[in-house]
Design a protein around this motif. Structure first.
Motif, PDB file in Angstrom:
ATOM      1  N   GLU A 175       0.825  -1.207   0.000  1.00  0.00           N
ATOM      2  CA  GLU A 175       0.000   0.000   0.000  1.00  0.00           C
ATOM      3  C   GLU A 175       0.862   1.261   0.000  1.00  0.00           C
ATOM      4  OE1 GLU A 175      -3.456   2.149   2.733  1.00  0.00           O
ATOM      5  OE2 GLU A 175      -2.793   0.110   3.174  1.00  0.00           O
ATOM      6  N   THR A 176       1.894   1.271   0.812  1.00  0.00           N
ATOM      7  CA  THR A 176       2.755   2.462   0.900  1.00  0.00           C
ATOM      8  C   THR A 176       4.020   2.334   0.076  1.00  0.00           C
ATOM      9  OG1 THR A 176       3.848   1.600   2.879  1.00  0.00           O
ATOM     10  CG2 THR A 176       1.887   2.967   3.204  1.00  0.00           C
ATOM     11  N   GLN A 177       4.223   1.177  -0.563  1.00  0.00           N
ATOM     12  CA  GLN A 177       5.397   0.942  -1.405  1.00  0.00           C
ATOM     13  C   GLN A 177       6.695   1.178  -0.628  1.00  0.00           C
ATOM     14  OE1 GLN A 177       5.339   0.223  -5.273  1.00  0.00           O
ATOM     15  NE2 GLN A 177       3.728  -0.784  -4.098  1.00  0.00           N
ATOM     16  N   ARG A 178       6.790   0.534   0.548  1.00  0.00           N
ATOM     17  CA  ARG A 178       7.978   0.682   1.387  1.00  0.00           C
ATOM     18  C   ARG A 178       8.358  -0.666   1.972  1.00  0.00           C
ATOM     19  NH1 ARG A 178       6.194   5.102   5.737  1.00  0.00           N
ATOM     20  NH2 ARG A 178       4.460   3.638   5.824  1.00  0.00           N
ATOM     21  N   TYR A 179       9.647  -0.816   2.210  1.00  0.00           N
ATOM     22  CA  TYR A 179      10.119  -1.943   3.006  1.00  0.00           C
ATOM     23  C   TYR A 179      10.106  -1.532   4.466  1.00  0.00           C
ATOM     24  CZ  TYR A 179      11.615  -4.847  -0.887  1.00  0.00           C
ATOM     25  OH  TYR A 179      11.631  -5.655  -2.003  1.00  0.00           O
ATOM     26  N   LEU A 180       9.484  -2.374   5.287  1.00  0.00           N
ATOM     27  CA  LEU A 180       9.335  -2.083   6.705  1.00  0.00           C
ATOM     28  C   LEU A 180       9.878  -3.248   7.526  1.00  0.00           C
ATOM     29  CD1 LEU A 180       5.667  -0.721   6.667  1.00  0.00           C
ATOM     30  CD2 LEU A 180       7.784   0.607   6.666  1.00  0.00           C
ATOM     31  N   PRO A 181      10.261  -2.978   8.780  1.00  0.00           N
ATOM     32  CA  PRO A 181      10.712  -4.082   9.625  1.00  0.00           C
ATOM     33  C   PRO A 181       9.627  -5.136   9.786  1.00  0.00           C
ATOM     34  CG  PRO A 181      11.245  -1.954  10.611  1.00  0.00           C
ATOM     35  CD  PRO A 181      10.332  -1.674   9.464  1.00  0.00           C
ATOM     36  N   GLY A 182      10.023  -6.391   9.609  1.00  0.00           N
ATOM     37  CA  GLY A 182       9.094  -7.491   9.824  1.00  0.00           C
ATOM     38  C   GLY A 182       9.388  -8.180  11.136  1.00  0.00           C
ATOM     39  N   ASP A 183       9.574  -9.490  11.079  1.00  0.00           N
ATOM     40  CA  ASP A 183       9.850 -10.240  12.299  1.00  0.00           C
ATOM     41  C   ASP A 183      11.296 -10.033  12.721  1.00  0.00           C
ATOM     42  OD1 ASP A 183       7.275 -11.273  12.296  1.00  0.00           O
ATOM     43  OD2 ASP A 183       7.854 -12.971  11.022  1.00  0.00           O
ATOM     44  N   GLY A 229      24.150   2.814  -4.566  1.00  0.00           N
ATOM     45  CA  GLY A 229      23.956   2.383  -3.185  1.00  0.00           C
ATOM     46  C   GLY A 229      25.199   1.828  -2.536  1.00  0.00           C
ATOM     47  N   MET A 230      26.343   1.975  -3.185  1.00  0.00           N
ATOM     48  CA  MET A 230      27.563   1.441  -2.609  1.00  0.00           C
ATOM     49  C   MET A 230      28.289   2.521  -1.815  1.00  0.00           C
ATOM     50  SD  MET A 230      28.947  -1.098  -5.613  1.00  0.00           S
ATOM     51  CE  MET A 230      30.355  -1.623  -4.654  1.00  0.00           C
ATOM     52  N   ALA A 231      29.460   2.140  -1.305  1.00  0.00           N
ATOM     53  CA  ALA A 231      30.343   3.046  -0.561  1.00  0.00           C
ATOM     54  C   ALA A 231      29.614   3.598   0.651  1.00  0.00           C
ATOM     55  CB  ALA A 231      30.857   4.136  -1.487  1.00  0.00           C
ATOM     56  N   THR A 232      29.877   4.864   0.977  1.00  0.00           N
ATOM     57  CA  THR A 232      29.354   5.397   2.238  1.00  0.00           C
ATOM     58  C   THR A 232      27.868   5.693   2.178  1.00  0.00           C
ATOM     59  OG1 THR A 232      29.908   7.655   1.584  1.00  0.00           O
ATOM     60  CG2 THR A 232      31.592   6.411   2.746  1.00  0.00           C
ATOM     61  N   ASP A 233      27.290   5.792   0.984  1.00  0.00           N
ATOM     62  CA  ASP A 233      25.862   6.091   0.877  1.00  0.00           C
ATOM     63  C   ASP A 233      25.001   4.947   1.403  1.00  0.00           C
ATOM     64  OD1 ASP A 233      23.544   7.658  -0.232  1.00  0.00           O
ATOM     65  OD2 ASP A 233      23.351   5.823  -1.410  1.00  0.00           O
ATOM     66  N   GLN A 234      25.383   3.697   1.069  1.00  0.00           N
ATOM     67  CA  GLN A 234      24.637   2.508   1.484  1.00  0.00           C
ATOM     68  C   GLN A 234      23.132   2.643   1.218  1.00  0.00           C
ATOM     69  OE1 GLN A 234      25.637  -0.709   2.749  1.00  0.00           O
ATOM     70  NE2 GLN A 234      27.392   0.135   1.635  1.00  0.00           N
ATOM     71  N   GLY A 235      22.802   3.313   0.115  1.00  0.00           N
ATOM     72  CA  GLY A 235      21.418   3.335  -0.334  1.00  0.00           C
ATOM     73  C   GLY A 235      20.486   4.244   0.435  1.00  0.00           C
ATOM     74  N   LYS A 236      20.997   5.164   1.228  1.00  0.00           N
ATOM     75  CA  LYS A 236      20.114   5.989   2.059  1.00  0.00           C
ATOM     76  C   LYS A 236      19.123   6.785   1.224  1.00  0.00           C
ATOM     77  CE  LYS A 236      23.559   6.537   5.751  1.00  0.00           C
ATOM     78  NZ  LYS A 236      24.659   5.824   5.059  1.00  0.00           N
ATOM     79  N   THR A 237      19.618   7.428   0.174  1.00  0.00           N
ATOM     80  CA  THR A 237      18.716   8.212  -0.673  1.00  0.00           C
ATOM     81  C   THR A 237      18.428   7.537  -2.005  1.00  0.00           C
ATOM     82  OG1 THR A 237      20.619   9.443  -1.558  1.00  0.00           O
ATOM     83  CG2 THR A 237      19.482  10.397   0.341  1.00  0.00           C
ATOM     84  N   SER A 238      19.230   6.584  -2.399  1.00  0.00           N
ATOM     85  CA  SER A 238      19.125   6.051  -3.760  1.00  0.00           C
ATOM     86  C   SER A 238      18.417   4.710  -3.858  1.00  0.00           C
ATOM     87  CB  SER A 238      20.532   5.899  -4.354  1.00  0.00           C
ATOM     88  OG  SER A 238      21.291   4.960  -3.611  1.00  0.00           O
ATOM     89  N   ASN A 239      18.347   3.974  -2.757  1.00  0.00           N
ATOM     90  CA  ASN A 239      18.010   2.559  -2.851  1.00  0.00           C
ATOM     91  C   ASN A 239      16.641   2.301  -3.475  1.00  0.00           C
ATOM     92  OD1 ASN A 239      19.099  -0.046  -2.292  1.00  0.00           O
ATOM     93  ND2 ASN A 239      17.535  -0.288  -0.716  1.00  0.00           N
ATOM     94  N   MET A 240      15.611   2.918  -2.949  1.00  0.00           N
ATOM     95  CA  MET A 240      14.262   2.590  -3.404  1.00  0.00           C
ATOM     96  C   MET A 240      14.029   3.021  -4.846  1.00  0.00           C
ATOM     97  SD  MET A 240      12.953   0.840  -1.059  1.00  0.00           S
ATOM     98  CE  MET A 240      11.297   0.716  -1.712  1.00  0.00           C
ATOM     99  N   ASN A 241      14.558   4.178  -5.220  1.00  0.00           N
ATOM    100  CA  ASN A 241      14.393   4.603  -6.621  1.00  0.00           C
ATOM    101  C   ASN A 241      15.121   3.662  -7.571  1.00  0.00           C
ATOM    102  OD1 ASN A 241      12.720   6.858  -6.305  1.00  0.00           O
ATOM    103  ND2 ASN A 241      14.454   8.184  -5.802  1.00  0.00           N
ATOM    104  N   SER A 242      16.325   3.228  -7.211  1.00  0.00           N
ATOM    105  CA  SER A 242      17.053   2.313  -8.089  1.00  0.00           C
ATOM    106  C   SER A 242      16.333   0.978  -8.189  1.00  0.00           C
ATOM    107  CB  SER A 242      18.478   2.125  -7.593  1.00  0.00           C
ATOM    108  OG  SER A 242      18.505   1.534  -6.316  1.00  0.00           O
ATOM    109  N   LEU A 243      15.762   0.492  -7.075  1.00  0.00           N
ATOM    110  CA  LEU A 243      15.005  -0.761  -7.124  1.00  0.00           C
ATOM    111  C   LEU A 243      13.800  -0.630  -8.056  1.00  0.00           C
ATOM    112  CD1 LEU A 243      14.964  -1.835  -3.356  1.00  0.00           C
ATOM    113  CD2 LEU A 243      16.368  -2.769  -5.177  1.00  0.00           C
ATOM    114  N   ALA A 244      13.114   0.509  -7.963  1.00  0.00           N
ATOM    115  CA  ALA A 244      11.920   0.700  -8.780  1.00  0.00           C
ATOM    116  C   ALA A 244      12.268   0.774 -10.263  1.00  0.00           C
ATOM    117  CB  ALA A 244      11.198   1.971  -8.341  1.00  0.00           C
ATOM    118  N   ILE A 245      13.357   1.450 -10.593  1.00  0.00           N
ATOM    119  CA  ILE A 245      13.752   1.551 -12.001  1.00  0.00           C
ATOM    120  C   ILE A 245      14.166   0.179 -12.533  1.00  0.00           C
ATOM    121  CG2 ILE A 245      15.460   2.553 -13.565  1.00  0.00           C
ATOM    122  CD1 ILE A 245      15.455   5.020 -11.682  1.00  0.00           C
TER     123      ILE A 245
END
Length: 999
Positions: free
Chosen positions: A444-452, A554-570
């Motif tokens: 619904e919100t198109q996000r990865y959230l903590p599960g178990d 998403g590599m190096a010091t960024d570790q996907g903080k701002t880029s991860n979800m957009n890159s996954l979607a593309i």
């Protein structure tokens, strides 16, 4: 007031305390409480650096740890120079000196910007394929000769310091009932609930002030207090209740059993560091329960030229405005897919910033933000998009269009010097993922959230997907109370909440422009565009982990903080899959960069790599010894006389030892006492050969295998009595062997009554070798008959030498008559001096490790780790006779019967007689012909190679396929000057009958 863009009031900076600083050599002024980023923005500085690959102008994107662009170098002096710091996290102090990175000669005019013009050649994966051919010199390529050196010099961002780090670093281990990571609303509520329940609580936050987003909420109240006042009251109560409060502390790694690593900055914010004060502290915390309140990061929008200075996240602009009192621009265009950006637009408008347009990409947005914007008279375009920006070193306008499915209609250019974007918020699930918790995708919100969770842990607030101040506070309070075992938490009264805000978009905005001519950036730090990700998919990469590595997103010091979800979607769109089908990349430690000093702590110099010296070290140094590092030990390498180099000195030492005698410091040998009624049986199970019938006073060479059946260590073992053995090991193998023994004694043979004690440091060892060895030792010994009949080879006796206790071994590692004198370490220097005086009087020598190696190779004696490679069996070494297969069992026995360990064709130890005078290179491959065709496999390799003063020729030991069957055969060793012919011979080059050994 400091800076033309500083507000006259508001924020949390102290305008009465101005701070002077320089950036790229220009003087500026900020305020106490500023970061370098906010201070530069207050002075109207938006261009702060150049991008990694294309050297494009870059400015501030964010206001916290997620900042990918604004990296700088801060220098206190030549030694205290640290690159790649996020300006958004650098606290301003008086006299700070900072500089931008990755530009030359200046950030405003960077010659490296030519890379942007060459971008068609520098797309994703160019370094894997672009310059790999053609070959123009045998064995080389254009890449190796021309392009690679250029690329390597251009790679990287900041320049590391060349001086040794003069700072101190601290380390602390801590245990607590509840560890709360994140000092925002949810974290503060969790810590407060846990502390009120009596739990030992630690609260850490990466910021200089705790409070998180509450510090940017001047209009919100909590429990009847302004948000900032509630933060202060909560921190005061936590301190009264004994909670440990750690500001400037980043939780960067979450490991097994609720072990969390924290990096605390202690003095980086101070203009003058107190002498001896630690700069940073590593906290290693073990918690009964962990509460993660790590928040969420706003997502950028992906559209052409979205990286110009002045393009910023909307929430960051609100932070600069309401926390630091800075207007990040004068005329703003807000492009959003989330309601939160409306709050930023309204706040900027109240502060006097002109809102040129709010462009909402959603076709039917609804909410109080839209209504409030229209009520305030702000222009709003619904269902729009941005298809590009204009400007050079700062954005000057944006091309706005009405979105229409897959493209964009005609656009208009809206002038602006600030473009704010919001694609929604991505929960910071990095630490949760590191803890091995399973993430779930919320469709619904198109996000990865903590599960178990995989450990005793809870996630609360924005990192758990909750939106709104009241929800964060209540979730945090409930989690803190539950972690402390006190039941339900309390509810908080809140005003100024924004619980209804939502929305978001993933992937690139439609723009209808030629993707070959524009760049829409997904990963700002690594210059990865939407086109790069699509290219990776077209070139066959299907796994998102492979796409990540191929493009570096998403590599190096960024570790996907701002880029991860957009890159996954593309990537998902290019693959025709859903996001859950594509999966998620791995979040690795550290969450943000951590200095090497923090990891090392006090373990530096000798504390990092201790230097071990034998008790005879100083005497050897006085005799002119040159030393080499053997593991942690300093060992005498050779003893040069006037005018001698290494080779001349070694040749003299070998000849003198074989002609008269030599003494050698063997104190570094590992020594273990094995004591107890079952000591002999224990050794029987650990070594390949038998021990139960070894008589007291005798020695035996022992060979130890690991479980797979390969040679692990060797050494001489002397039996001192029915229940006591003196075991020697190789210098480097002593810790490994003791651990091996302890492991089997505790887990496999617990019924045996045996005690193990390391005595390596207790006993110094002086080897006296050579035909006159007995003449040197005998006058100094009391209580031991040294005659050949009373004291044969491979025997041990206890007595006194020079009046001190000794364990005297009759053993040799040179092939000569030899004794090894073991004495208590405190007396070693005196005994060495006495032995040396007698040796010198007879014309003997002191010799070092190099001569020892030569002499043992002349006798064909192996060194474990040199003649072995971890896959070598006793039979490979010609030591099959030492394996007592008649014993019921020993470690490795069953493995020796494996088909591959008894198969024909295994490499066997042989000697090589070399034609000519060239000494082979150790490790050199061996081939059956002088010029083998391409693809021919080597039949072996050289394990040891020396010039033999005894033989007058080069010698070598080697492992060769079917080596013993090849005796007499000629093989070849490729060397830089051409192949060297060698004849396969037995491994013993000196005194094969052993007459000198038994003299």
């Amino acid at each position: 007031m400091t800076g033309e863009h500083r507000l006259a009031r508001g924020g949390r900076v102290d305008r009465a305390r101005p701070l002077r600083f320089t950036f790229d050599g220009h003087a500026y002024e900020g305020c106490q409480g500023d970061t370098l980023a906010s201070a530069l923005l207050a002075n109207g500085v938006h261009l702060v650096g150049r991008s990694f690959k294309y050297h494009r102008p870059r400015g501030f994107l964010a206001a916290g740890a997620e900042e990918p662009n604004a990296l700088c170098t801060v220098a206190r002096d030549r030694a205290r120079t640290e690159p790649n710091l996020r300006m958004t996290q650098v606290e301003l102090y008086e006299g700070l000196v900072a500089s931008s990175q990755n530009s030359w000669p200046a950030r405003g005019f960077d010659l490296g910007a030519v890379n942007d013009l060459l971008s068609p050649l520098l797309g994703a994966g160019f370094y894997y394929k672009t310059f790999m051919g053609p070959r123009f010199v045998k064995g080389t390529t254009l890449w190796a000769k021309l392009f690679e050196p250029v690329i390597r010099r251009a790679a990287g961002l900041g320049v590391p310091p060349k001086e040794a780090d003069p700072d101190h670093y601290a380390n602390r281990f801590a245990h607590c009932d509840v560890l709360v990571v994140g000092g925002g609303a949810a974290g503060l509520a969790a810590a407060l609930a846990a502390a009120r329940a009596g739990a030992r609580t630690i609260l850490c936050d990466e910021g200089a002030e705790m409070g998180g987003a509450l510090l940017c909420e001047p209009d919100a109240t909590v429990d009847g207090m302004p948000a900032a006042a509630w933060v202060a009251a909560t921190l005061a109560e936590l301190a009264r209740r004994g909670a440990t409060l750690l500001p400037r502390t980043q939780g960067f790694g979450y490991y097994n059993h609720n072990f969390v690593a924290l990096a605390q900055r202690l003095t980086d914010h101070l203009p003058h560091v107190p002498a001896g004060a630690p700069r940073e502290r590593l906290w290693q915390v073990r918690a009964k329960r962990v509460v993660l309140a790590t928040g969420a990061a706003e997502r950028p929008l992906v559209f052409p030229d979205n990286d110009r200075p002045g393009v910023m996240l909307a929430d960051a602009a609100r932070a600069y405005l309401q926390r630091y009192g800075v207007k990040p621009g004068t005329q703003a265009l807000v492009v959003t897919a989330h309601d939160a950006a409306y709050r930023t637009a309204l706040a900027l408008a109240r502060a006097g910033v002109k809102i040129a347009r709010i462009v909402d990409t959603r076709p039917r947005p609804a909410g109080p933000g839209l209504e409030a914007a229209r009520a305030a008279g702000l222009p709003v375009t619904v269902g729009g998009t941005v298809v590009g920006t204009t400007g050079s070193l700062r954005v000057s306008g944006a091309m706005v269009a009405q979105a229409s499915g897959t493209g964009a209609t005609d656009f208009e250019t809206v002038p602006c010097d600030l473009l704010l974007m919001s694609g929604g918020f991505t929960p910071a699930v990095h630490l949760f993922s590191q803890s091995r918790g399973k993430l779930r995708f919320d469709a619904e919100t198109q996000r990865y959230l903590p599960g178990d969770p995989a450990q005793a842990q809870a996630s609360v607030g924005a990192c758990a997907g909750s939106w709104g101040l009241a929800a964060a506070l209540d979730e945090g309070s409930a989690a803190g109370a539950a972690a402390a075992g006190s039941g339900a938490g309390r509810s908080h009264a809140v005003t100024g909440d924004h619980a209804g805000e939502g929305g978001g978009i993933l992937g690139a905005l439609p723009h209808g422009r030629d993707p070959a001519r524009v760049k829409a950036f997904v990963d700002f730090q690594n210059d990865v565009t939407a086109k790069d990700i699509k290219l990776a998919v077209r070139e066959g990469f299907r796994s998102i982990e492979h796409v990540k590595r191929y493009t570096t997103t998403g590599m190096a010091t960024d570790q996907g903080k701002t880029s991860n979800m957009n890159s996954l979607a593309i990537a998902a769109g290019a693959l025709g899959r859903t996001l859950p089908e594509v999966g998620l990349t791995t979040f690795r430690q550290p969450y943000t960069p951590v200095t090497f000093g923090t990891f090392a702590g006090a373990a530096r110099d000798d504390l990092f790599d201790p230097v071990r010296r034998t008790p005879i070290h100083d005497l050897a140094a006085a005799q002119g010894a040159r030393f080499e590092d053997v593991g942690q030990w300093k060992r005498a390498w050779y003893f040069p006389e006037a005018g001698e180099d290494l080779h001349a000195a070694v040749a003299r030492e070998v000849r003198a030892t074989r002609a008269v005698a030599g003494i050698f410091d063997a104190s570094t040998l590992g020594k273990i006492e094995v004591v107890g009624p079952d000591a002999a049986e224990f050794l029987n199970r650990l070594y390949t050969n038998a021990w139960t019938k070894l008589a007291p006073g005798r020695c035996r060479y022992g060979l130890m295998l690991d479980e797979p059946g390969f040679v692990m260590d060797d050494g001489v073992v002397g039996r001192l009595g029915p229940d006591r053995f003196h075991v020697t090991t190789t210098t480097g193998g002593a810790p490994r062997v003791l651990n091996h023994m302890e492991d089997y004694l505790q887990t496999e043979f617990p019924e045996l009554k045996v005690w193990l004690t390391s005595v390596t440091e207790q006993w110094a060892v002086i080897a006296v070798q050579g035909p006159r060895a007995r003449d040197i030792v005998a006058p100094l010994v009391e209580g031991i008959d040294l005659s050949a009949q009373a004291f044969p080879h491979m025997a041990i006796r206890e007595g006194r030498i020079c009046g001190v206790p000794t364990r005297l071994f009759r053993v040799s590692f040179t092939g000569e008559l030899g004794f090894e004198v073991n004495v208590p370490a405190d007396y070693a220097a005196a005994v060495w001096q006495a032995l040396w005086e007698r040796t010198a009087a007879l014309g003997g020598t002191a010799y070092g490790t190099e001569a020892m190696h030569v002499m043992r190779a002349e006798k064909g004696y192996v060194i474990v780790g040199q003649e072995t490679d971890g896959t070598t069996t006793p039979d490979d070494l010609g030591l099959g006779g030492m394996v007592a297969m008649s014993k019921p069992d020993f470690v490795g026995k069953r493995s020796l019967a494996r088909p591959d360990l008894v198969a024909p064709g295994r490499k066997q130890l042989v000697g090589l007689a070399i034609e000519g005078r060239t000494v082979l290179e150790e490790g050199a491959q061996i081939t059956p012909t002088a010029d083998p065709p391409v693809g021919t496999h080597a039949i072996g390799h050289v394990t040891s190679a020396y010039w033999s003063p005894t033989a007058g020729t080069p010698i070598a030991l080697a492992l060769v396929e079917n080596g013993r069957a090849r005796t007499g055969e000629t093989v070849f060793v490729p060397m830089p000057g051409g192949a060297i012919a060698a004849r396969v011979v037995g491994p013993v080059f000196h005194d094969p009958e052993g007459k000198r050994l038994n003299g």
